[in-house]
Design a protein around this motif. Structure first.
Motif: not given
Length: 145
Positions: A121, A128, A134-135, A140, A142
């Motif tokens: 990330c 991830i 999305r993390c 967040s 991505l």
């Protein structure tokens, strides 16, 4: 039953093993001759004209002209010269096998690295899944790759 036996004998691994055994036996004879006929006479000459095949310690008390005569008479003796010959043969074979295994390892194809299944990330630096948008750690969004 005959067909099953023929199939067993003709299987690749068994034939390969038989060929390897025969080549190994021939190689053993070659090394034995190399050590006894080339290496040991040179070593014997360097250490003062010693014939290693005649070196032995007589434990029986009798007198014999050579190690071969003592063996033929069945005398109790320690034949350390013959042991030195066998030891040098072993070292030659071990060294050649080391070279063969090393050469075989060089010829093997290098294993391909597995494709990565995770990425980092860019915001929280946690690992991830590569498909994530999305993390899960910092939530967040991505950037698409």
């Amino acid at each position: 039953m005959r067909k099953d036996f023929r199939d067993f004998v003709v299987k690749g691994n068994l034939v390969d093993l038989a060929v390897a055994f025969i080549v190994g036996a021939a190689f053993g004879l070659l090394v034995k001759s190399f050590v006894n006929d080339l290496i040991m006479p040179i070593i014997g000459k360097l250490v003062g004209n010693v014939d290693f095949s005649n070196l032995y310690i007589n434990l029986s008390g009798g007198s014999y002209v050579s190690a071969a005569a003592a063996r033929e008479a069945g005398a109790a003796a320690i034949y350390y010269g013959a042991f030195i010959n066998v030891l040098i043969s072993f070292l030659v074979i071990a060294f050649v096998m080391f070279l063969v295994v090393k050469a075989a390892a060089k010829m093997e194809k290098p294993k391909e690295a597995a494709a990565p299944t995770t990425k980092e990330c860019p915001f929280c630096k946690s690992q991830i899944p590569i498909q994530a948008t999305r993390c899960p750690s910092c939530t967040s969004e991505l950037p698409s790759s």
